[in-house]
Scaffold this motif. Sequence first.
Motif, PDB file in Angstrom:
ATOM      1  N   ILE A 125     -35.338  41.672   8.443  1.00 33.40           N
ATOM      2  CA  ILE A 125     -35.607  42.945   7.761  1.00 33.40           C
ATOM      3  C   ILE A 125     -37.036  42.978   7.229  1.00 33.40           C
ATOM      4  CG2 ILE A 125     -35.005  44.355   5.756  1.00 33.40           C
ATOM      5  CD1 ILE A 125     -32.109  43.483   6.130  1.00 33.40           C
ATOM      6  N   ILE A 126     -37.468  41.874   6.608  1.00 31.92           N
ATOM      7  CA  ILE A 126     -38.838  41.812   6.087  1.00 31.92           C
ATOM      8  C   ILE A 126     -39.847  41.961   7.227  1.00 31.92           C
ATOM      9  CG2 ILE A 126     -40.546  40.309   4.987  1.00 31.92           C
ATOM     10  CD1 ILE A 126     -38.302  39.178   3.276  1.00 31.92           C
ATOM     11  N   ILE A 141     -29.298  14.952  17.034  1.00 33.15           N
ATOM     12  CA  ILE A 141     -30.024  16.189  16.730  1.00 33.15           C
ATOM     13  C   ILE A 141     -29.037  17.260  16.304  1.00 33.15           C
ATOM     14  CG2 ILE A 141     -31.506  18.007  17.648  1.00 33.15           C
ATOM     15  CD1 ILE A 141     -32.641  16.009  19.601  1.00 33.15           C
ATOM     16  N   ASN A 142     -29.327  17.896  15.183  1.00 34.90           N
ATOM     17  CA  ASN A 142     -28.543  19.026  14.717  1.00 34.90           C
ATOM     18  C   ASN A 142     -29.092  20.293  15.374  1.00 34.90           C
ATOM     19  OD1 ASN A 142     -27.005  20.886  13.382  1.00 34.90           O
ATOM     20  ND2 ASN A 142     -27.952  20.565  11.361  1.00 34.90           N
ATOM     21  N   TRP A 143     -28.322  20.827  16.313  1.00 35.64           N
ATOM     22  CA  TRP A 143     -28.793  21.976  17.082  1.00 35.64           C
ATOM     23  C   TRP A 143     -28.592  23.314  16.367  1.00 35.64           C
ATOM     24  CZ3 TRP A 143     -31.662  21.008  21.210  1.00 35.64           C
ATOM     25  CH2 TRP A 143     -31.512  19.772  21.842  1.00 35.64           C
ATOM     26  N   THR A 144     -27.840  23.304  15.264  1.00 41.57           N
ATOM     27  CA  THR A 144     -27.532  24.564  14.582  1.00 41.57           C
ATOM     28  C   THR A 144     -28.774  25.321  14.125  1.00 41.57           C
ATOM     29  OG1 THR A 144     -25.401  23.675  13.844  1.00 41.57           O
ATOM     30  CG2 THR A 144     -26.246  25.627  12.691  1.00 41.57           C
ATOM     31  N   PRO A 145     -29.754  24.656  13.446  1.00 42.67           N
ATOM     32  CA  PRO A 145     -30.956  25.401  13.034  1.00 42.67           C
ATOM     33  C   PRO A 145     -31.698  26.027  14.213  1.00 42.67           C
ATOM     34  CG  PRO A 145     -30.849  23.300  11.907  1.00 42.67           C
ATOM     35  CD  PRO A 145     -29.794  23.261  12.962  1.00 42.67           C
ATOM     36  N   LEU A 161     -38.931  30.425  13.461  1.00 37.76           N
ATOM     37  CA  LEU A 161     -39.346  29.217  12.732  1.00 37.76           C
ATOM     38  C   LEU A 161     -38.806  29.229  11.304  1.00 37.76           C
ATOM     39  CD1 LEU A 161     -41.035  26.637  12.465  1.00 37.76           C
ATOM     40  CD2 LEU A 161     -43.008  28.073  11.917  1.00 37.76           C
ATOM     41  N   LEU A 162     -38.973  30.342  10.594  1.00 33.90           N
ATOM     42  CA  LEU A 162     -38.507  30.418   9.208  1.00 33.90           C
ATOM     43  C   LEU A 162     -36.989  30.310   9.127  1.00 33.90           C
ATOM     44  CD1 LEU A 162     -40.810  33.248   7.796  1.00 33.90           C
ATOM     45  CD2 LEU A 162     -40.983  30.787   7.395  1.00 33.90           C
ATOM     46  N   THR A 163     -36.299  30.962  10.061  1.00 34.33           N
ATOM     47  CA  THR A 163     -34.836  30.928  10.044  1.00 34.33           C
ATOM     48  C   THR A 163     -34.320  29.516  10.320  1.00 34.33           C
ATOM     49  OG1 THR A 163     -34.731  33.221  10.800  1.00 34.33           O
ATOM     50  CG2 THR A 163     -32.749  31.893  11.054  1.00 34.33           C
ATOM     51  N   SER A 164     -34.923  28.822  11.269  1.00 32.43           N
ATOM     52  CA  SER A 164     -34.491  27.447  11.554  1.00 32.43           C
ATOM     53  C   SER A 164     -34.742  26.536  10.357  1.00 32.43           C
ATOM     54  CB  SER A 164     -35.210  26.911  12.790  1.00 32.43           C
ATOM     55  OG  SER A 164     -36.616  26.865  12.587  1.00 32.43           O
ATOM     56  N   ALA A 165     -35.851  26.764   9.636  1.00 35.43           N
ATOM     57  CA  ALA A 165     -36.135  25.957   8.446  1.00 35.43           C
ATOM     58  C   ALA A 165     -35.113  26.234   7.342  1.00 35.43           C
ATOM     59  CB  ALA A 165     -37.544  26.249   7.947  1.00 35.43           C
ATOM     60  N   ILE A 166     -34.780  27.503   7.134  1.00 34.56           N
ATOM     61  CA  ILE A 166     -33.791  27.861   6.114  1.00 34.56           C
ATOM     62  C   ILE A 166     -32.428  27.276   6.464  1.00 34.56           C
ATOM     63  CG2 ILE A 166     -32.535  29.790   5.063  1.00 34.56           C
ATOM     64  CD1 ILE A 166     -35.078  31.477   5.432  1.00 34.56           C
ATOM     65  N   THR A 167     -32.040  27.363   7.734  1.00 36.27           N
ATOM     66  CA  THR A 167     -30.749  26.823   8.165  1.00 36.27           C
ATOM     67  C   THR A 167     -30.714  25.320   8.002  1.00 36.27           C
ATOM     68  OG1 THR A 167     -30.601  28.606   9.795  1.00 36.27           O
ATOM     69  CG2 THR A 167     -29.107  26.743  10.068  1.00 36.27           C
ATOM     70  N   MET A 168     -31.801  24.662   8.286  1.00 36.00           N
ATOM     71  CA  MET A 168     -31.855  23.208   8.163  1.00 36.00           C
ATOM     72  C   MET A 168     -31.693  22.770   6.711  1.00 36.00           C
ATOM     73  SD  MET A 168     -34.749  20.687   9.721  1.00 36.00           S
ATOM     74  CE  MET A 168     -34.331  21.301  11.352  1.00 36.00           C
ATOM     75  N   VAL A 169     -32.242  23.531   5.795  1.00 35.23           N
ATOM     76  CA  VAL A 169     -32.177  23.168   4.381  1.00 35.23           C
ATOM     77  C   VAL A 169     -30.852  23.603   3.744  1.00 35.23           C
ATOM     78  CG1 VAL A 169     -33.209  23.575   2.108  1.00 35.23           C
ATOM     79  CG2 VAL A 169     -34.675  23.215   4.098  1.00 35.23           C
ATOM     80  N   GLY A 171     -30.336  34.130   5.429  1.00 34.63           N
ATOM     81  CA  GLY A 171     -31.795  34.087   5.473  1.00 34.63           C
ATOM     82  C   GLY A 171     -32.345  34.778   6.708  1.00 34.63           C
ATOM     83  N   ALA A 172     -31.635  34.646   7.840  1.00 36.80           N
ATOM     84  CA  ALA A 172     -32.077  35.293   9.076  1.00 36.80           C
ATOM     85  C   ALA A 172     -32.104  36.805   8.920  1.00 36.80           C
ATOM     86  CB  ALA A 172     -31.167  34.895  10.231  1.00 36.80           C
TER      87      ALA A 172
END
Length: 304
Positions: free
Chosen positions: A150-151, A8-12, A127-135, A144-145
């Motif tokens: 900010i948004i 498992i990649n824990w970074t995202p 959720l969005l940040t983990s998805a961006i980091t994974m990709v 992306g975070a």
Amino acid sequence: MSSSSISINWTPMIVGFVAGLISRLFSLKTGTTHYPGYPSGYISQLALAVIAAMIGSSVLIALIGKQFTAATFLTLAATQFRDVRNTERQTLAQEEKLILVSRGPGYIEGIAITYEARNYLAMLVALLTSAITMVGGLVIGVIGAVIVVIIGEIFMSGQHLGDIVDVEPAKIWFDKGSLLYVGDVMMMEVGLPHPRERYEKEGLGVVLTPKNERGQAVLWNISQRQAISYEAAAAVGVQKDVGYPEQTPLCRMAMPAGTGKAGLSILPVDHDMNKLIRAIKRTPVLESSKWNRMTSPVLNRKEM
């Protein structure tokens, strides 16, 4: 190969968790609502922020690892945040009995909705940040975070009264001996001589003039005017104690003319007009005062 041996990649998850937590912490401050209190309110909200960020950052990892049971459990846990609104509402409603100038039901409901929504926002940011980091990897994930946080803050920042209403100082005076006026707005009748003298010597008054039809509809909302009175008292204090209704800050529409203007009178502790005007302009526009032409008797009136 068993699921326990899957790498498992824990970074995202870590980046998403941090982003979601930061998103919640940015808004976790005693602002115009003067809530949460210190320290218990902050502790409970911090715990909810950790849980929300953890849920949001873990869902994607659970789905990719085909841990559908874990993903279902996390989704079920997320639905429990709807109880946050009820908890905040009940807490603030009990506090209303202990403060001299109440927030009002509309302001309380707005605070409760905001606290619920911000927990969901923390989950969404995670959720969005983990998805961006994974990709895109760690660097892209961090960038992306920042953008997502900010948004999210821009999206959650509501409108303030100063955006739709002009607030100007006005003279307090009496007509026919006992009728208290702020500018050209009749406020109330003050029967006793001593309170009248205090208003003339120590009182502050402002007139609120709507910039547009939206501003008129907002001012006609009773909950919004109670929120204005509360913010005014919180900013400059109020010379009031239990059993003295004539000393209560009052925000009232210009009647019977129905011009759309409102006046506010207050006996302040801190005689600072600039502070009073800033506080009124920073008062949030409540959800309960959403624009409806039927809420104002002057919006459908034809100009003569």
